[in-house]
Write an enzyme that holds these catalytic residues in place. Structure first.
Site, PDB file in Angstrom:
ATOM      1  N   ASP A   8     -35.053 -10.563 -33.246  1.00  0.00           N
ATOM      2  CA  ASP A   8     -36.226 -11.035 -33.570  1.00  0.00           C
ATOM      3  C   ASP A   8     -36.162 -10.110 -34.865  1.00  0.00           C
ATOM      4  O   ASP A   8     -35.288  -9.263 -35.485  1.00  0.00           O
ATOM      5  CB  ASP A   8     -36.980 -11.115 -33.000  1.00  0.00           C
ATOM      6  N   ASP A  19     -41.150 -21.227 -35.119  1.00  0.00           N
ATOM      7  CA  ASP A  19     -41.994 -20.746 -33.535  1.00  0.00           C
ATOM      8  C   ASP A  19     -43.191 -22.617 -33.880  1.00  0.00           C
ATOM      9  O   ASP A  19     -43.958 -22.114 -32.712  1.00  0.00           O
ATOM     10  CB  ASP A  19     -43.338 -19.756 -34.521  1.00  0.00           C
TER      11      ASP A  19
HETATM   12  C1  DGJ Z   1     -41.358 -14.024 -33.549  1.00  0.00           C
HETATM   13  C2  DGJ Z   1     -40.834 -15.169 -32.611  1.00  0.00           C
HETATM   14  O1  DGJ Z   1     -40.526 -16.099 -33.443  1.00  0.00           O
HETATM   15  C3  DGJ Z   1     -41.508 -15.387 -30.777  1.00  0.00           C
HETATM   16  O2  DGJ Z   1     -40.373 -16.609 -30.714  1.00  0.00           O
HETATM   17  C4  DGJ Z   1     -41.599 -14.613 -30.290  1.00  0.00           C
HETATM   18  O3  DGJ Z   1     -40.238 -14.117 -29.898  1.00  0.00           O
HETATM   19  C5  DGJ Z   1     -42.916 -13.695 -31.208  1.00  0.00           C
HETATM   20  N1  DGJ Z   1     -41.265 -12.973 -32.556  1.00  0.00           N
HETATM   21  C6  DGJ Z   1     -42.349 -11.971 -30.064  1.00  0.00           C
HETATM   22  O4  DGJ Z   1     -43.148 -11.151 -30.857  1.00  0.00           O
END
Ligand code: DGJ
Length: 721
Positions: A460, A526
């Site tokens: 991430d 997301d």
């Molecule tokens: C952002 C990501 O896009 C999510 O899927 C998740 O992993 C969160 N971060 C976790 O903090």
């Protein structure tokens, strides 16, 4: 004084004519200048040397009044001395201003055919008086995808500061409509269209990551171009840091498309014999957006390390538990995941020291003993007993000020002018160009991968890189940081063969062809709401094939939009990407569990078609419908998702076409997946099964049954011969 027009009488015999996959590049390498692409587009057929010389001579530009006394040449790195008064390819100078307008002459030209059929051309050129060398690499792959990059070397003691180095290719003026992308968190790669006039259509990114609003692809084409119609020339700048893409149209009647890295002040200062290399800039020509997408997909699929079509069904626990980690709950999720057919289980954010929410702990890559007294082993073992792979979340570049790492090594945190950047999601950035910081992150991750046999990293990256300077000097460091991250990924993959990495960045903010050299899939967004994913996934697939696009079935009520959707819409949408689940399946009914298992089984049955075929989309005049499908390379099978994204202004709705089939073959058409949704409000005669010629399905189409908005179903077509 050098005179660029001095020896123009010498005609170049260096004409490169590259043909591959229905695309041609005609390149003229003049002794007085850098290579100029005279044609990039449809294949022109076989041309012998004599014909090529005639073509190149005939294409020399007329010289209007009031212009330089040489015909304009627009090289791959356009040079003002050659009459190009648009955006220069190179902007740079020595301290004091010397050598700001170089004149490069080719010294060595190499043409090669690689084993996979790719044709490559390298031109090495020098500006002797200016003490600079410029190399250009050009490639045309069997998929018809081309790419270019440039490398500048300083041959003098005096340092040379580079502000910009971009590469371009020409497109005809009839390509007067531009499509590129913008967007934001949870609505990535939102298309935008406009008209090109004289001037520069410029997209610049200063986020230090690709960006949810990156240009993604910049396509210019004949007005009104569609999925299967209109000539299109598209470019993609493959860089995961700051970058720019542009279409530049000048009054000389020339239009170019190109881009490069966006360098911050002082980032590239070449000492003697040092070089700066641009990212690859990709070029795809095709008739229709689908053909453009196929060039990228085929190129990616031809890579030796491209993931197989057996992309494992994934369960990611993020939206099921967020930071609320308890072993019993997660073991239960793993059991249920296995029961519905999941093959990879990913533990997301929240497993490491002090990470009870997003304000603390980043950087401390040690399992939190208070939450996991026996470490991750009990969960990892359970996942393994079910035959599932185990994946773990990291955010390697980042650090919370409230972390042991930040307290121990404040000197590793990026900043400038003696100050730290403004926080974003409570976090700051580690300077991975510092050898100790890099080694610390690498070794922390490696220790866990080795200990738990981790097969998959969700990598991430949740903030933009503002004020991202080297902590000691304060000098801008985004360019170097971007390259350090690639090295780190590669080192881990070399140390752990088979380790897969997912590129995630606040959802889908790191999606580009550079990150895909080091990773195996992207998390597209997301937002798992299928209504949004119909758009996001479809446009992400303009560049990246579906097997590399993470696409999950979320909870009935979307966490990011609050909309509620039936399983059929969620699953039919998600299964056209690398399928996963991101839903607390411990609380679902038996009926839902059964239906979920059926969708997963359908995906598993069809994944070699989904991930080996050509993506096809159709627009049939009713904006309330989305048609997205995949047709096998032999055209004997296809799978389409038909989705209603709003209420139609038409009743009954229009017919939808199934593009990509072979006109002369007959296809059995069948609705597959969950039984027809009860939200269907009317029937269509064909949904119980029909066999029709490809010509009818592709040209006339079929009437879509009456459906409420925000529904979807899947249609399978199999050649009946
Ligand atoms: C952002 C990501 O896009 C999510 O899927 C998740 O992993 C969160 N971060 C976790 O903090």
């Amino acid at each position: 004084m050098r005179n660029p027009s001095g020896d123009r009488a010498t005609r170049s015999d260096s004409i490169m004519y590259l043909r591959n996959g229905g695309v041609a590049l005609l390149i003229d390498i003049d002794p007085n200048g850098m290579p100029e692409v005279l044609h990039w587009g449809a294949d022109l057929g076989p041309l012998d040397d004599a014909a090529l010389a005639d073509v190149v001579a005939a294409l020399e530009r007329p010289r209007p009044n009031n212009t330089l006394e040489i015909p304009l040449r627009v090289s791959v790195v356009p040079e003002p001395h050659a009459g190009w008064l648009g955006r220069p390819g190179l902007a740079g100078a020595r301290e004091g201003g010397d050598d700001w307008s170089p004149l490069f002459r080719p010294e060595r030209i190499t043409r090669q055919q690689l084993a996979d059929g790719t044709v490559t051309v390298t031109v090495v050129a020098g500006d002797e008086p200016g003490g600079l060398r410029l190399e250009i690499d050009l490639e045309l792959a069997p998929s018809g995808l081309a790419r270019m990059r440039a490398r500048l070397t300083n041959a003098r003691d005096a340092p040379y500061a580079v502000e910009e180095l971009s590469v371009v290719a020409p497109t005809p003026l009839r390509a007067s409509e531009v499509l590129d992308f913008a967007g934001r968190w949870a609505k990535e790669r939102h298309p935008q269209r406009g008209t090109l006039n004289v001037g520069t259509h410029l997209r610049e990114n200063r986020r230090g990551r690709t960006g949810a609003d990156a240009a993604h692809l910049m396509c210019v084409g004949e007005p009104g171009f569609g999925f299967q119609t209109g000539e299109i020339w598209a470019t993609h700048v493959a860089f995961s840091g700051n970058h720019r893409s542009f279409a530049d149209r000048v009054t000389a009647g020339v239009q170019v498309l190109g881009g490069g890295e966006l360098l911050l002040p002082g980032e590239v200062r070449l000492a003697r014999d040092e070089s700066y290399e641009t990212p690859w800039v990709y070029l795809a020509y095709g008739v229709g957006l689908d053909a453009v997408a196929h060039r990228f997909h085929r190129w990616l699929r031809a890579r030796p390390h491209h993931p197989s079509a057996e992309r494992p069904v994934t369960l990611n626990v993020w939206e099921a538990v967020y930071f609320d980690h308890t072993l019993s709950r997660l073991v239960d999720l793993a059991d249920r995941a296995h029961a519905v057919g999941v093959e990879r289980f990913v533990l997301d954010d929240g497993w490491f020291t002090n990470r009870r929410d997003d304000t603390a702990g980043l950087g401390d890559w040690v399992v939190d003993e208070r939450v996991w007294p026996e470490g991750l082993a009990p969960l990892v073992d359970r996942v393994g007993q079910h035959g599932m792979q185990f994946g773990l979340w990291f955010e390697p570049e980042m650090v919370n000020p409230d972390s042991d790492l930040a307290r121990r090594h404040p000197e590793w945190i990026m900043g400038t002018s003696g100050r730290l950047p403004v926080l974003s999601r409570h976090q700051l950035v580690l300077d991975l160009t510092i050898a100790d910081a890099y080694a610390h992150v690498r070794d922390s991750i490696a220790a866990l991968v080795a200990r738990y046999g981790i097969r998959y990293l969700k990598w991430d990256h949740n903030r933009d890189l503002t004020d991202a300077g080297h902590p000691a000097s304060g000098r801008a460091a985004v360019s170097a940081q971007t390259r350090a991250v690639s090295r780190l990924m590669d080192e881990l993959r070399t140390r752990f063969p088979g380790l897969e990495i997912e590129s995630c960045s606040s959802g889908g903010a790191r999606v580009d062809l550079a990150i895909l050299e080091h990773t195996d899939r992207v998390w597209a967004s997301d937002c798992i709401d299928p209504l949004e994913r119909q758009e996001i996934d479809s446009w992400t697939a303009q560049l990246i094939p579906p097997e590399l696009i993470g696409s999950h079935i979320g909870a009935p009520r979307s966490h990011t939009t609050g909309r509620t959707h039936p399983l059929a819409f969620r699953a039919a949408t998600a299964m056209f990407g690398h399928l996963g689940i991101e839903w607390d399946i411990s609380s679902i009914s038996d009926d839902e569990r059964h239906a979920l298992g059926e969708w997963i089984a359908l995906y598993r049955r069809h994944r070699s078609l989904l991930f080996g075929g050509d993506v096809m989309r159709s627009a049939d005049g009713d904006d309330s419908i989305r048609v997205r499908g995949v047709v096998s390379p032999t055209r004997d099978e296809a799978l389409y998702c038909l989705a209603t994204v709003s209420a139609s202004p038409y009743a009954p709705r229009t017919r939808v076409r199934f593009p990509g089939l072979e006109a002369a073959r007959r296809y059995r058409v069948a609705v597959v997946g969950e039984p027809l949704p009860e939200q269907w409000t009317g029937d269509a005669a064909w949904v119980d099964g029909v066999t029709l010629p490809g010509s009818v399905l592709g040209v006339v189409g079929l009437p879509i049954p009456e459906m409420q908005p925000e529904q979807a179903f899947v249609v399978h077509l199999a050649a009946a011969d």
